[in-house]
Design a protein around this motif. Structure first.
Motif, short mmCIF file in Angstrom:
data_model
loop_
_atom_site.label_atom_id
_atom_site.label_comp_id
_atom_site.label_asym_id
_atom_site.label_seq_id
_atom_site.Cartn_x
_atom_site.Cartn_y
_atom_site.Cartn_z
N LEU A 10 18.55 -5.13 -0.23
CA LEU A 10 17.93 -3.60 -0.50
C LEU A 10 16.66 -3.61 -0.49
CD1 LEU A 10 18.55 -0.78 -1.77
CD2 LEU A 10 18.29 -1.92 -3.95
N HIS A 11 16.34 -2.32 0.12
CA HIS A 11 14.83 -2.04 0.19
C HIS A 11 14.64 -0.62 -0.42
CE1 HIS A 11 13.74 -5.39 3.00
NE2 HIS A 11 14.91 -5.10 3.50
N TYR A 12 13.86 -0.72 -1.67
CA TYR A 12 13.88 0.42 -2.36
C TYR A 12 12.69 0.82 -2.76
CZ TYR A 12 15.22 2.68 -6.83
OH TYR A 12 15.61 3.68 -7.91
N CYS A 37 16.98 -7.83 -3.42
CA CYS A 37 16.24 -6.69 -3.70
C CYS A 37 14.61 -6.88 -3.30
CB CYS A 37 16.47 -6.22 -5.05
SG CYS A 37 18.14 -5.60 -5.65
N HIS A 38 14.31 -5.97 -2.78
CA HIS A 38 13.01 -5.84 -2.31
C HIS A 38 12.47 -4.28 -2.70
CE1 HIS A 38 13.42 -9.05 0.44
NE2 HIS A 38 14.76 -8.66 0.61
N PHE A 39 11.32 -4.34 -3.76
CA PHE A 39 10.88 -3.14 -4.24
C PHE A 39 9.46 -2.94 -3.47
CE2 PHE A 39 13.67 -5.26 -7.21
CZ PHE A 39 14.44 -4.18 -7.60
N TYR A 40 9.18 -1.39 -3.37
CA TYR A 40 8.02 -0.93 -2.88
C TYR A 40 7.34 0.03 -3.85
CZ TYR A 40 10.19 -3.22 0.93
OH TYR A 40 10.65 -4.10 2.01
N PHE A 41 6.26 -0.16 -4.31
CA PHE A 41 5.76 0.87 -5.17
C PHE A 41 4.26 1.58 -4.67
CE2 PHE A 41 7.65 -1.98 -8.31
CZ PHE A 41 8.82 -1.47 -8.47
N ARG A 75 4.01 -0.11 0.44
CA ARG A 75 4.81 1.09 0.90
C ARG A 75 6.17 0.53 1.57
NH1 ARG A 75 3.35 6.23 0.35
NH2 ARG A 75 1.21 6.65 -0.74
N LEU A 76 7.15 1.28 1.57
CA LEU A 76 8.15 1.05 2.59
C LEU A 76 7.99 1.77 3.85
CD1 LEU A 76 11.03 -0.19 2.82
CD2 LEU A 76 11.62 1.80 1.70
N LEU A 77 7.93 1.12 5.03
CA LEU A 77 7.71 1.88 6.24
C LEU A 77 8.92 1.30 7.08
CD1 LEU A 77 4.14 0.30 6.73
CD2 LEU A 77 4.88 2.75 5.78
N PRO A 78 9.38 2.24 8.08
CA PRO A 78 10.24 2.03 9.14
C PRO A 78 10.26 0.73 10.03
CG PRO A 78 9.49 4.52 9.17
CD PRO A 78 8.54 3.61 8.24
N THR A 79 8.86 0.30 10.11
CA THR A 79 8.83 -0.81 10.99
C THR A 79 9.64 -1.94 10.42
OG1 THR A 79 6.67 -1.35 9.71
CG2 THR A 79 6.74 -0.14 12.01
N GLN A 80 9.92 -1.95 9.00
CA GLN A 80 10.73 -3.04 8.43
C GLN A 80 12.14 -3.05 9.19
OE1 GLN A 80 9.90 -4.82 5.77
NE2 GLN A 80 11.77 -5.96 5.95
N LEU A 81 12.46 -2.14 9.91
CA LEU A 81 13.53 -2.05 10.50
C LEU A 81 13.65 -3.24 11.59
CD1 LEU A 81 14.34 1.78 10.73
CD2 LEU A 81 15.82 0.33 9.59
#
Length: 320
Positions: free
Chosen positions: A143-145, A167-171, A179-185
């Motif tokens: 999970l990336h949240y 779980c991976h959290f991004y605040f 920050r959660l970024l689409p490059t994580q894909l």
């Protein structure tokens, strides 16, 4: 089989997950077990309102230690049209409400070798039941949240306790911004299925990135809370072929609403273009698709549309 049936439930408990998100636990009024449901399921709630029942859809989960309960989480929307405000201001422990039987338009893929969930804000809710199901089946997931802060991250303590390795959290606020970024894909192996739920811009960014990075369309899954925004929305006309009836669809109304207002019985459910229940055949005319259900090939065929969100240009001839 239970499509049009309703369940009477009692509000058993209310918990403030964050300053804007409340969790409601619902139980059967006779204390029997509510129906089982699969990961990603939702219910429709029917709220009493001076203009009639307000129908709102919420993902269901059960993170209590007791079976046979439904739980939903509701974020108080700044631009609430009545649903979230009603839940936050008018619903109390002991209240009796009507809800639908569970439905699932956002199921887990049976083909996935690995499941990766991307959530922002209240978009975490469908993944709560999905992750529990995957734990039971001993399947791999992560999970990336994303949330503004730890304090605004609903279910933070529960997630860290139950799924500490996934779980991976991004605040985005405060120290240590991450920050959660689409490059994580780009980090996932072949055979991974990705699931997106959150604000519309987040869903669009991740969907486009997944397509750009080469994910097959059937590996990409998403769930919207509301219809996608329409940059241009014009009135159009429809001809109902079977009854030779002409109808005008105003710019501020959906085709589904106009059909229902004129006594045309159309099955429908999600109203956000995600389930396909309101699909109708189109014989002539230019369709402007806004749904996330029909495949690209189906949309290009110009033979069908989801009347809850999609529209026409000029005049459409419908097989109705």
């Amino acid at each position: 089989m239970h499509r049009n049936s309703k369940l009477e439930v009692r509000v058993r408990n209310i918990i403030e997950e964050t300053s804007t998100i409340k969790r409601f636990t619902l139980q059967a009024i006779d204390y029997s077990m509510l129906p089982p449901f699969s990961g990603g399921s939702h219910i429709t709630t029917f709220l009493p309102h001076h203009s009639g029942n307000l129908e709102r859809h919420y993902s269901i989960f059960n993170i209590t230690s007791e079976m046979g309960l439904f739980e939903i989480a509701v974020r108080l929307a700044e631009d609430s049209t009545g649903g979230s405000r009603y839940w936050h201001q008018n619903v109390h422990v002991g209240d009796i409400l009507s809800v639908s039987y569970p439905k699932n338009y956002f199921p887990l893929s049976f083909q996935a070798k690995h499941h990766v969930f991307y959530a922002a804000g209240i978009g975490i809710t469908p993944f709560l039941s999905m992750m529990s199901e995957l734990v039971d089946k001993k399947r791999s997931f992560e999970l990336h949240y994303a949330a503004k802060s730890k304090e605004q991250c609903a279910f933070y303590d529960y997630l860290r306790k139950e799924f500490p390795d996934q779980c991976h959290f991004y605040f985005s606020n405060g120290e240590g911004t991450n920050r959660l970024l689409p490059t994580q894909l780009l980090n996932h192996r072949i055979g991974t299925h990705v699931y997106f739920c959150g604000p519309e811009n987040m869903i669009q960014d991740f969907k486009i990135a997944a397509q750009t990075f080469g994910y097959p369309s059937f590996n990409i899954h998403l769930e919207r809370f509301a219809p996608p925004p329409k940059k241009e929305q014009h009135a159009f006309q429809v001809n109902l072929k079977r009854s030779d009836t002409q109808l005008e669809v105003p710019a501020n109304s959906s085709l589904l609403d106009v059909l229902l207002q004129n006594g045309i019985k159309i099955p429908y459910s999600c109203r956000v273009g995600g389930c396909g229940t309101c699909e109708i055949k189109v014989e002539e005319g230019q369709i402007v698709h806004f749904d996330s259900f029909l495949s690209e090939e189906q949309q290009c065929s110009k033979q069908a549309m989801l009347c809850c969100v999609s529209r026409g240009k000029g005049r459409l001839v419908l097989d109705l």
